[in-house]
Design an enzyme around this catalytic site. Structure first.
Site, mmCIF file in Angstrom:
data_model
loop_
_atom_site.group_PDB
_atom_site.id
_atom_site.type_symbol
_atom_site.label_atom_id
_atom_site.label_comp_id
_atom_site.label_asym_id
_atom_site.label_seq_id
_atom_site.Cartn_x
_atom_site.Cartn_y
_atom_site.Cartn_z
ATOM 1 C CE LYS A 196 -41.829 -29.219 -15.215
ATOM 2 N NZ LYS A 196 -42.235 -29.265 -16.620
ATOM 3 C CE LYS A 249 -42.390 -33.263 -14.988
ATOM 4 N NZ LYS A 249 -42.588 -32.521 -16.187
HETATM 5 C C1 PBG Z 1 -41.736 -29.434 -20.233
HETATM 6 C C2 PBG Z 1 -41.850 -30.717 -19.499
HETATM 7 C C3 PBG Z 1 -40.785 -31.380 -18.887
HETATM 8 C C4 PBG Z 1 -41.285 -32.579 -18.413
HETATM 9 C C5 PBG Z 1 -42.649 -32.612 -18.707
HETATM 10 N N1 PBG Z 1 -42.985 -31.433 -19.373
HETATM 11 C C6 PBG Z 1 -39.348 -31.035 -18.821
HETATM 12 C C7 PBG Z 1 -38.972 -29.735 -18.271
HETATM 13 O O1 PBG Z 1 -39.717 -29.054 -17.584
HETATM 14 O O2 PBG Z 1 -37.844 -29.357 -18.557
HETATM 15 C C8 PBG Z 1 -40.464 -33.617 -17.724
HETATM 16 C C9 PBG Z 1 -40.952 -35.012 -17.770
HETATM 17 C C10 PBG Z 1 -39.946 -36.052 -17.476
HETATM 18 O O3 PBG Z 1 -38.787 -35.783 -17.128
HETATM 19 O O4 PBG Z 1 -40.319 -37.223 -17.587
HETATM 20 N N2 PBG Z 1 -42.591 -28.425 -19.971
#
Ligand code: PBG
Length: 324
Positions: A196, A249
């Site tokens: 991520k 992601k």
């Molecule tokens: C938080 C989380 C995020 C997303 C999924 N879980 C945001 C972040 O890490 O700030 C992002 C999903 C999206 O942008 O559609 N743990």
């Protein structure tokens, strides 16, 4: 002299194109992210995510029935937590009667066979908007992993089939797996957000949950988007610690990573087409600059081609509608 080999023969018409098509999209490909809020009769559109909504539990119930009827069989739950319940430790995340725990039960009431995955991270519960416990501006790793493990158990208790840790703390998959085993939840799976990245494409999601970091950014835990080998190290570690499914992601800007992870490991690979990717297509389509349906389908197919087994996408319903 004309060529004997003509690749265009296989593109002559839709019949031959569909016969030789290497990838196909079906409802089985999708994981549907859902945003849940407190209240009754609430279906609020998220301003930076046109045609995407936050649902209160009563309307979540209806939405689950609608998704199942369309052949969408897996959901990924996120909750918007009222400010007054937020603190530095994410205490509310462990509340057996909390919104997430009730949301899980609501989905199972509506449709027992619906596969329920839950977001495991502290940011929606954190007064700092960070994915972990904060001390003097630092996001604590091990202390956070312990809370995440308890959170995962609480979700399993409520009936979640899979927990999906999206926080990027080191060692949290192992901590979660052990905690689930200790409590007898041997069948509860883990889909780890393994690679991520610290991405600007999460903006609209943070609007949806009101979870933007209150100070700094997430670069001390989410990955530097300049890096590729690091994604493999992260993924390997999560698999070793017990991840059943690994996720990359964001999606579209990271298709190289999806392919790399798919080639390297033999567990199912998920990809998350994140909120900013959704917003970009919506905005350009609203302006008449891109064709909405065509760009949506093309982006979906790109994930399949890159090797994704599972696609988490806010377009899931629209794609399935278009295909049927
Ligand atoms: C938080 C989380 C995020 C997303 C999924 N879980 C945001 C972040 O890490 O700030 C992002 C999903 C999206 O942008 O559609 N743990």
């Amino acid at each position: 002299m004309y060529p004997l080999k003509r690749n265009r023969r296989l593109r002559t018409n839709e019949a031959i194109r569909s016969l030789v098509r290497e990838n196909n999209i079906t409802p089985n490909d999708f994981l549907v992210p859902l945003f849940v809020v407190e209240g009754m009769g609430v279906k609020e559109e998220i301003p930076s995510m046109p045609n995407y909504y936050r649902y209160s539990l009563d309307l979540l119930y209806m939405e689950i029935k609608a998704l199942w009827a369309m052949g969408l069989k897996s959901v990924l739950l996120f909750v918007k937590v009222p400010d007054k319940l937020k603190d530095n430790q994410g205490t509310e995340a462990l509340n057996a009667e909390g919104l997430m725990q009730r949301a899980i039960k609501t989905v199972k009431d509506a449709c027992p066979e619906m596969l329920v995955m839950t977001d495991v991270a502290l940011d929606p519960y954190s007064s700092y908007g960070h994915d972990g416990i904060v001390e003097e501006g630092i996001i604590l790793n091990d202390e956070t992993a312990e809370v995440l493990a308890e959170m995962a158990v609480s979700h399993a208790e409520a009936g979640a089939n899979f927990v999906a840790p999206s926080d990027m703390m080191d060692g949290r998959i192992g901590a979660i797996r052990e905690a689930l085993e200790d409590e007898g939840y041997t069948d509860t799976g883990i889909m780890s957000y393994a690679a991520k990245y610290a991405s600007a494409f999460y903006g609209p999601f943070r609007d949806a949950l009101d979870s933007a970091p209150g100070f700094g950014d997430k670069k001390t835990y989410q990955m530097d988007y300049a890096n590729r080998f690091e994604a493999l190290r992260e993924t390997e570690m999560d698999i070793d610690e017990g991840a059943d499914i690994v996720m990359v992601k964001p999606g579209m800007p990271y298709l190289d990573i999806v392919r790399e992870v798919k080639n390297e490991f033999d567990v199912p690979v998920a990809v998350y087409q994140v909120s900013g990717e959704y917003a970009m297509i919506k905005a350009a389509a609203e302006k008449g600059w891109l064709n909405h349906d065509q760009t949506m389908l093309e982006s979906t197919m790109a994930f399949k081609r890159a090797g994704a087994d599972i696609i988490a996408s806010y377009f899931a319903k629209d794609v399935v509608k278009l295909l049927s």
